[in-house]
Design a protein around this motif. Structure first.
Motif, short mmCIF file in Angstrom:
data_model
loop_
_atom_site.label_atom_id
_atom_site.label_comp_id
_atom_site.label_asym_id
_atom_site.label_seq_id
_atom_site.Cartn_x
_atom_site.Cartn_y
_atom_site.Cartn_z
N VAL A 25 -7.81 -4.54 6.65
CA VAL A 25 -6.77 -4.48 5.63
C VAL A 25 -6.08 -5.85 5.51
CG1 VAL A 25 -4.52 -3.46 5.09
CG2 VAL A 25 -6.39 -2.01 5.87
N GLN A 42 0.84 -1.19 0.00
CA GLN A 42 0.00 0.00 0.00
C GLN A 42 0.88 1.25 0.00
OE1 GLN A 42 -0.67 0.36 4.78
NE2 GLN A 42 -2.37 -0.35 3.59
N PRO A 43 0.35 2.34 -0.51
CA PRO A 43 1.11 3.59 -0.49
C PRO A 43 1.34 3.99 0.96
CG PRO A 43 -0.85 3.78 -1.85
CD PRO A 43 -0.97 2.51 -1.10
N ALA A 44 2.53 4.49 1.24
CA ALA A 44 2.84 4.84 2.61
C ALA A 44 2.31 6.21 2.99
CB ALA A 44 4.35 4.79 2.84
N ALA A 45 1.95 6.99 1.98
CA ALA A 45 1.39 8.30 2.27
C ALA A 45 0.14 8.47 1.41
CB ALA A 45 2.40 9.39 1.92
N PRO A 46 -0.74 9.37 1.80
CA PRO A 46 -1.97 9.54 0.99
C PRO A 46 -1.61 9.84 -0.45
CG PRO A 46 -2.09 10.82 3.01
CD PRO A 46 -0.70 10.24 2.96
N ALA A 47 -2.20 9.10 -1.34
CA ALA A 47 -1.94 9.33 -2.76
C ALA A 47 -2.55 10.66 -3.15
CB ALA A 47 -2.55 8.21 -3.58
N THR A 67 -4.74 4.37 -5.28
CA THR A 67 -5.46 3.89 -4.11
C THR A 67 -5.17 4.83 -2.96
OG1 THR A 67 -4.60 1.84 -4.91
CG2 THR A 67 -6.06 1.74 -3.04
N SER A 68 -6.15 5.11 -2.18
CA SER A 68 -5.92 6.02 -1.07
C SER A 68 -5.12 5.32 0.01
CB SER A 68 -7.25 6.48 -0.50
OG SER A 68 -7.95 5.39 0.01
N ARG A 69 -4.50 6.08 0.86
CA ARG A 69 -3.70 5.52 1.92
C ARG A 69 -4.56 4.65 2.81
NH1 ARG A 69 0.02 4.95 5.40
NH2 ARG A 69 -0.39 5.21 7.59
N GLY A 70 -3.97 3.58 3.21
CA GLY A 70 -4.72 2.71 4.10
C GLY A 70 -5.55 1.72 3.31
N ALA A 71 -5.63 1.95 2.04
CA ALA A 71 -6.44 1.04 1.26
C ALA A 71 -5.75 -0.30 1.16
CB ALA A 71 -6.65 1.59 -0.13
N ASP A 86 -2.24 -1.62 10.73
CA ASP A 86 -3.32 -0.94 10.02
C ASP A 86 -4.63 -1.54 10.53
OD1 ASP A 86 -4.83 0.56 8.21
OD2 ASP A 86 -3.43 0.25 6.56
N ARG A 146 4.54 0.85 1.36
CA ARG A 146 5.01 -0.07 2.40
C ARG A 146 4.39 -1.43 2.21
NH1 ARG A 146 1.96 1.00 8.17
NH2 ARG A 146 -0.18 1.05 7.39
N ARG A 206 -7.01 4.93 -14.04
CA ARG A 206 -8.26 4.26 -14.37
C ARG A 206 -9.26 5.27 -14.88
NH1 ARG A 206 -8.20 0.77 -8.88
NH2 ARG A 206 -6.25 -0.25 -9.39
#
Ligand code: SF4
Ligand code: SF4
Lengths: 338, 371
Positions: free
Chosen positions: A297, A102-107, B30-34, A293, A147, A120
């Motif tokens: 998740v 997953q992305p470690a920071a808000p995308a 994808t948003s964080r935490g997703a 998390d 991460r 998309r």
């Protein structure tokens, strides 16, 4: 985030906590599930604390479990979602290592960037199916930090175990170690335990997995055979990072709390315990986790409740309904004769 | 729960219900935490406005959290035949006491046949059918299947004697039976009424307990239905037993069958409506896919059947033609209800949404949420 290894117990957890041969430590806890199930002078309740913050996703536990317990192969699939190709627990998977990227920071929302980014919607459905890691398809400008989360899942050996409650043959039983085990020679494969488990752990084995115990419900036994001779379960024995720690549940809970405090001190605010609380919907799990998390998740239910908690209310409702039917049928014979 | 609106929104619009299920690796958006988990916006369906307040949820690559039951058509069939049997035993006892021989005959034989099929379905569904007897080694109030097995064990023999009395009674009267068998037949005949009474006393339990059987699981759309499902099931049982009476009994004896069928259908429909309201999100699978089609068919057939039965009773000239189709429609409606509820539960277990979202909401309501 970097994986922190601080706070790992100095000794291999499982070995240290194993019951010495012939001299089980008896529990005095009146709420102990083994005691409540009628075991006199049961040894202390045994369980797992799985610290996912130090799991490296090596799957040694999955392999060790299969080897020791003779669990058959359950299909060689490529799931195409992550490095996890096992998918989830089941009749022939008693340990399962989840792997999450997953992305470690808000995308950042792509619409705000004003870049000719491929995302998309712009290229039509399926256009991004080539499989991109976070940011890989968009170049360094948009590459995000990501991460990996890894977590070895297992039967929770619930204090209030729905599978055991609903089993109509008594095949599922509570061992002296407070664990929940299927007796292969008694289970008739009614399958009731399967939808009853709030974690989706137990499953009826299908023929494709080989001839052993086909049609019978199967799951982790917490290596009952090894426990009886004072050994550590195979998965905990094999885990190279002590992510899987075996021991007395009481002691493991303390260890988990200490580990959580350490992580919080180190600034890992997202660390949390899952399943350690004796006041939760299953009365606390015998196998609990430290997660980084939300539980969902990792594929865990966020607030599991043993279904039999509502059973008295269900029986009452059904009783009223049965009486309603009786009364209705009687009433249909009243009145005009025709 | 942290919701990152912009990211979620796009993910939703582009992937809800499509890419999500193909198991595609996480895209960059994808948003964080997703995580493996993706957040998906809950929607009423493609292009529709959300029918429930917006919520997003995460799962492990869209995989189910709980396992659907391994049961197949055996179990919904078992629910249906159990209902027919329980309801028919009631009709049979009433018909016996009020002197309606053709209704008694149909209902007793119907109950015997239905409970036999039901029992066979139960055994067939086992992973190890030969080990059925292991059910009888314990009696566990915490296991609805154990309780149900004991209810069947009590009910079955009595319904069986009443049915057998009916089957042999006719032959006995006409002197078709060989001399040797006559005492047995006479004994059965004498036992028919008391056995029928016990069957009628336990029949409602046979019809009602199956709702607990389904509800006592972690399957979202079964568990959340536990308050009203017993009423849906006994209503359906009454309608089906009434339907059987209408289908096969002589016209003059069908009054009670008509009343039971109409009342049963009404109870089933009212209870079903209330049930959907109390189920919240988990009512959704009752409207979608196979389950949705079955539930709609159940309603249409139920209304037609009950109306047909009522008209048949009011206008005997029409009744001669209408009674049997109405009875068949009522039986079919009951089949659809059982299969519909069964399928809805299976679908709710396969989609993590129905497990995660209600539990998340519960956590947030109680202030136990971690983020
Ligand atoms: S996790 Fe599921 S299978 Fe394991 S003890 Fe709890 S209810 Fe039973
Ligand atoms: S499948 Fe076996 S273990 Fe599971 S509830 Fe049925 S008899 Fe018990």
């Amino acid at each position: 985030m970097t994986l922190t290894t601080g706070g790992v117990p100095p000794v291999r957890a499982g070995v240290a906590a194993a019951v010495p041969d012939g001299a089980p430590v008896r529990t005095a806890d009146p709420d102990d599930p083994a005691r409540k199930s009628g075991w006199d002078g049961a040894p202390r309740r045994k369980g797992f604390f799985t610290d996912t913050s130090i799991c490296i996703g090596c799957k040694a536990c999955e392999v060790a479990c299969k080897e020791w317990n003779g669990v058959p192969e359950d299909g060689l699939d490529l799931l195409g979602t992550s490095y996890d190709n096992t998918g989830g627990l089941g009749a022939s998977t008693w340990r399962h290592v989840a792997f999450i990227e997953q992305p470690a920071a808000p995308a950042r929302p792509a619409v705000d960037l004003g870049m000719p980014a491929r995302h998309r919607g712009s290229a039509g459905p399926g256009a991004d199916r080539t499989g991109d890691t976070a940011g890989a398809s968009t170049g360094p400008a948009e590459r995000t930090d990501f991460r990996w989360l890894m977590s070895s899942d297992v039967c929770k050996h619930c204090t209030h175990a729905a599978c055991l409650d609903v089993c109509p043959t008594g095949s599922l039983f509570r061992t002296e170690f407070g664990t929940v085990v299927v007796q292969d020679d008694i289970c008739n494969g009614c399958g009731y335990c399967v939808p009853a488990c709030p974690y989706g752990v137990i499953e009826r084995r299908v023929e494709e997995h080989g001839p052993k115990n086909v049609g019978i419900a199967q799951k982790c036994t917490l290596c009952y055979d090894r426990l009886e001779v004072g050994r550590t379960p195979a998965c905990a024995q094999a885990c190279p990072t002590a992510s899987i720690q075996f021991g007395d549940v009481e002691e493991l809970r303390e260890r988990a709390a200490a580990r959580l405090a350490t992580l919080h001190d180190q600034g890992v605010a997202e660390a949390r315990l899952y399943g350690d609380d004796p006041d939760d919907g299953v009365g606390g799990a015998g196998a609990f986790f430290l997660l980084l998390d939300e539980p969902e998740v990792y594929g865990f239910p966020p607030d599991p409740v043993v279904t039999t908690r509502d059973l008295p209310a269900m029986w009452r409702r059904a009783g009223v309904a049965a009486v309603t039917l009786l009364a209705g049928a009687a009433a249909s014979f009243l009145g005009r004769r025709r | 729960m942290s919701v990152h609106d912009a990211g979620t929104e796009r993910l939703t619009d582009a992937t809800a219900g499509t890419g999500f299920r193909t198991g595609r690796p996480d895209g960059p958006d994808t948003s964080r935490g997703a995580g493996g988990g993706r957040r998906r916006r809950r929607r009423g369906g493609r292009g529709e406005q959300p029918v429930v307040p917006d919520a997003t949820f995460t799962s492990y690559y869209g995989r189910p959290v709980v396992k659907p039951s391994p049961w197949e058509a055996d179990i919904p069939a078992y629910l249906f035949f159990g209902g027919v049997a329980g309801g028919s035993s009631l009709l049979a006892a009433g018909a016996d006491l009020t002197g309606r021989p053709s209704l008694r005959r149909v209902a007793r034989i119907g109950a015997l046949g239905a409970i036999s099929v039901s029992f066979a379905a139960l055994v067939h569904d086992l992973g190890r059918p030969r080990r059925f007897v292991n059910m009888l080694r314990v009696a566990k109030p915490s296991s609805p299947m154990s309780v149900g097995t004991w209810i069947l064990t009590l009910y079955g023999p009595f319904a069986g004697v009443a049915g057998a009395a009916e089957l042999t009674g006719n032959a006995l009267r006409r002197g078709w039976l060989p001399q040797r068998l006559r005492p047995v037949a006479r004994l059965l005949h004498a036992a028919g009424r008391p056995a029928g009474m016990v069957a009628a006393g336990t029949g409602p339990a046979v019809a009602a307990y199956t709702a607990v059987l389904l509800a006592d699981t972690a399957t979202p759309s079964w568990h959340e239905a536990y308050r009203e499902l017993p009423f849906v099931f006994v209503g359906s049982a009454g309608a089906a037993a009434g339907g059987l009476g209408l289908l096969a009994a002589h016209g003059g004896d069908t009054g009670p069958a008509t009343r039971l069928a109409v009342a049963g259908t009404a109870l089933e429909m009212l209870a079903e409506q209330r049930m959907e309201r109390s189920m919240g999100l988990t009512a959704e699978p009752l409207h979608q896919g196979t389950a949705g089609r079955l539930m709609r068919a159940s309603k249409v057939l139920g209304v037609l059947g009950a109306a047909g039965a009522a008209v048949s009773a009011a206008v005997p000239q029409l009744g001669r033609w209408l009674r049997r189709p109405a009875g068949a429609a009522l039986l079919a409606s009951s089949v659809c209800t059982r299969f519909g509820v069964f399928e809805a539960g299976q679908a709710s277990a396969r989609d993590p949404k129905y497990t995660v979202v209600p539990q998340r909401e519960r956590l947030e309501r109680s202030g136990r949420a971690t983020t």
